[in-house]
Design an enzyme around this catalytic site. Structure first.
Site, mmCIF file in Angstrom:
data_model
loop_
_atom_site.group_PDB
_atom_site.id
_atom_site.type_symbol
_atom_site.label_atom_id
_atom_site.label_comp_id
_atom_site.label_asym_id
_atom_site.label_seq_id
_atom_site.Cartn_x
_atom_site.Cartn_y
_atom_site.Cartn_z
ATOM 1 N N GLY A 71 38.600 44.196 90.267
ATOM 2 C CA GLY A 71 37.967 44.234 91.577
ATOM 3 C C GLY A 71 36.938 43.139 91.773
ATOM 4 O O GLY A 71 36.847 42.525 92.844
ATOM 5 N N ASN A 152 31.554 53.582 96.442
ATOM 6 C CA ASN A 152 31.774 54.154 95.112
ATOM 7 C C ASN A 152 30.697 55.154 94.698
ATOM 8 O O ASN A 152 30.899 55.939 93.795
ATOM 9 C CB ASN A 152 31.880 53.040 94.069
ATOM 10 N N GLN A 180 37.989 51.594 95.400
ATOM 11 C CA GLN A 180 37.988 53.057 95.258
ATOM 12 C C GLN A 180 39.102 53.736 96.047
ATOM 13 O O GLN A 180 39.250 54.960 95.980
ATOM 14 C CB GLN A 180 36.623 53.633 95.688
ATOM 15 N N THR A 238 47.679 32.008 81.405
ATOM 16 C CA THR A 238 48.769 32.933 81.068
ATOM 17 C C THR A 238 48.431 34.331 81.566
ATOM 18 O O THR A 238 47.321 34.821 81.357
ATOM 19 C CB THR A 238 49.002 32.937 79.536
ATOM 20 N N CYS A 328 27.026 50.304 86.117
ATOM 21 C CA CYS A 328 25.971 49.501 85.513
ATOM 22 C C CYS A 328 24.588 50.128 85.684
ATOM 23 O O CYS A 328 23.628 49.672 85.084
ATOM 24 C CB CYS A 328 25.980 48.093 86.090
HETATM 25 C C1 LIG Z 1 33.768 49.694 94.948
HETATM 26 C C2 LIG Z 1 33.936 48.879 93.718
HETATM 27 N N1 LIG Z 1 34.101 47.556 93.812
HETATM 28 C C3 LIG Z 1 34.270 46.780 92.752
HETATM 29 C C4 LIG Z 1 34.308 47.307 91.486
HETATM 30 C C5 LIG Z 1 34.493 46.388 90.326
HETATM 31 O O1 LIG Z 1 35.765 46.530 89.773
HETATM 32 P P1 LIG Z 1 36.081 45.909 88.334
HETATM 33 O O2 LIG Z 1 35.140 46.563 87.379
HETATM 34 O O3 LIG Z 1 37.502 46.254 88.095
HETATM 35 O O4 LIG Z 1 35.861 44.459 88.412
HETATM 36 C C6 LIG Z 1 34.135 48.691 91.324
HETATM 37 C C7 LIG Z 1 34.151 49.329 89.996
HETATM 38 O O5 LIG Z 1 33.220 49.375 89.270
HETATM 39 C C8 LIG Z 1 33.936 49.497 92.472
HETATM 40 O O6 LIG Z 1 33.771 50.810 92.379
#
Ligand SMILES: Cc1ncc(COP(=O)(O)O)c(C=O)c1O
Length: 375
Positions: A71, A152, A180, A238, A328
């Protein structure tokens, strides 16, 4: 100690059937997808079949699906491309976006001297559409609107069509972080006015470190990683072969079982909300619990006390995994930028519980019992 995992918005366990699909690509089918002999062709077929399957499920063209590392990379790519290649000189976003968006728009704002505006939010955390219209109509520059499909932390869902149509009216580029919701809701991209969306396999029982970026066919951007012809010259290097194959399989399974799983998980979430309300005085819920909301997320504010200040820590000691916000900030509570932005009540402690089809009512009962002790 038995553990209870209520942090499925952070990540989900890999489905065994997904692993089984991935395993041959870690062993026998190890060829480099760019090699022209049979091993390579076998791997290439794995990737292109995965792309076709993902595109079909999302009702997009295979040429609109790019595999990425997840993401974060996808959002970075979309936001940077909108400024670099599509002439956007004004970014409109919201203060409750994931850091993958927030930090990227702030970085681009500083680096490229692009204007940055924050759209107003309503008290329940939804985007104030009148304010969005005002920002778009007053802008003298082409805009990039970056607003997430589902938050999220609090679960609020954005009306993609309403925002997309507004963007169309003002010739703005629309990027939506759908991490999400891809794998959690049906998508019909051919009939959705959006230029970029993203997805991450690990949010729906697929592998970590693999995701997608959807780029609408009418949008042309320049390559974002140089050094090879992979992903139709867009992202050199790759490919994450087994990740890509796993992503597609996880999306297929999620789509097959959508009705059943979404109903089950939503019932579980509402059951927990009801049990908490009935047994802990002063609990409130953040976001739009009974309205436009993800069925996987329940964000609860508990009254603050000496005990509840250490709530996440104490839950962890008792084998219960939940979080204070995005992954985080899930440790010894650094506080959530989302809760701060919508209703910063210093007398409350917010905890996000997020569910999957693997969770049960018995687990909810146990967690509620424990919470009663800890508050
Ligand atoms: C809404 C949202 N965006 C972006 C991300 C980031 O995704 P990723 O950890 O796969 O890079 C997350 C997940 O932590 C998320 O919940």
């Amino acid at each position: 100690m038995e553990r209870i995992y209520f942090d499925n918005a952070a990540t989900t366990p890999l489905d065994k059937a997904v692993l089984d699909t991935m395993l041959p690509y870690m062993t026998d089918k190890f060829g480099n997808p760019s090699s022209i002999y049979s091993y390579g062709r076998e791997s290439r077929l794995g990737i292109e079949s995965a792309r076709k399957s993902v595109a079909k499920i999302l009702n997009a063209h295979p040429g609109e699906i790019f595999f990425t590392s997840g993401g974060t990379e996808s959002s970075n790519t979309a936001i940077n491309a909108a400024v670099r290649d599509l002439g956007c000189r004004h970014i409109i976003s919201s203060p409750i976006e994931h850091h993958a968006t927030l930090h990227t728009v702030e970085h681009v704002h500083c680096r490229d001297e692009v204007k940055l505006s924050w759209v107003k939010l309503l008290p329940d955390g939804h985007v104030d559409m009148d304010d969005l219209r005002r920002l778009l109509s007053e802008s003298k520059e082409r805009c990039l609107v970056s607003l997430m499909h589902a938050n999220n932390e609090i679960g609020n869902l954005l009306d993609l069509h309403a925002v997309g149509n507004l963007c169309k009216e003002f010739d703005a580029i629309f990027h939506s972080d759908t991490v999400q919701t891809v794998g959690h809701y049906p998508f019909d991209l051919r009939n959705t006015p959006v230029h970029f969306i993203n997805g991450a396999g690990h949010k729906f029982h697929g592998p970590k470190g693999v995701g997608i970026l959807y780029i609408n066919e009418n949008v042309k951007i320049t390559p974002y990683v140089q050094g090879g012809s992979q992903e139709r010259n867009m992202r050199a290097g790759t490919e994450n072969l087994y990740g890509i194959v796993g992503f597609a399989k996880a999306l297929e399974l999620a789509t097959q079982h959508y009705e059943e799983h979404s109903r089950y998980i939503n019932e579980l979430r509402l059951y927990m909300a009801q049990q908490l309300e009935a047994s802990i005085p002063g609990v409130t819920f953040n976001g739009d619990l009974h309205g436009r909301s993800l069925y996987t997320v329940l964000n609860v504010s508990f009254p603050k006390s000496e005990k509840s200040e250490m709530l996440l820590f104490n839950l962890d000691i008792n084998g219960i995994c939940a979080s204070g916000g995005s992954a985080c900030t899930s440790g010894a509570d650094a506080g959530s930028h989302v809760i701060r932005a919508i209703n910063n009540d210093p007398n409350k402690v917010a905890v996000r519980f997020s569910f999957s089809r693997d969770n049960t009512r018995e687990e909810v009962d146990k967690v509620v019992e424990k919470l009663k002790e800890l508050i």
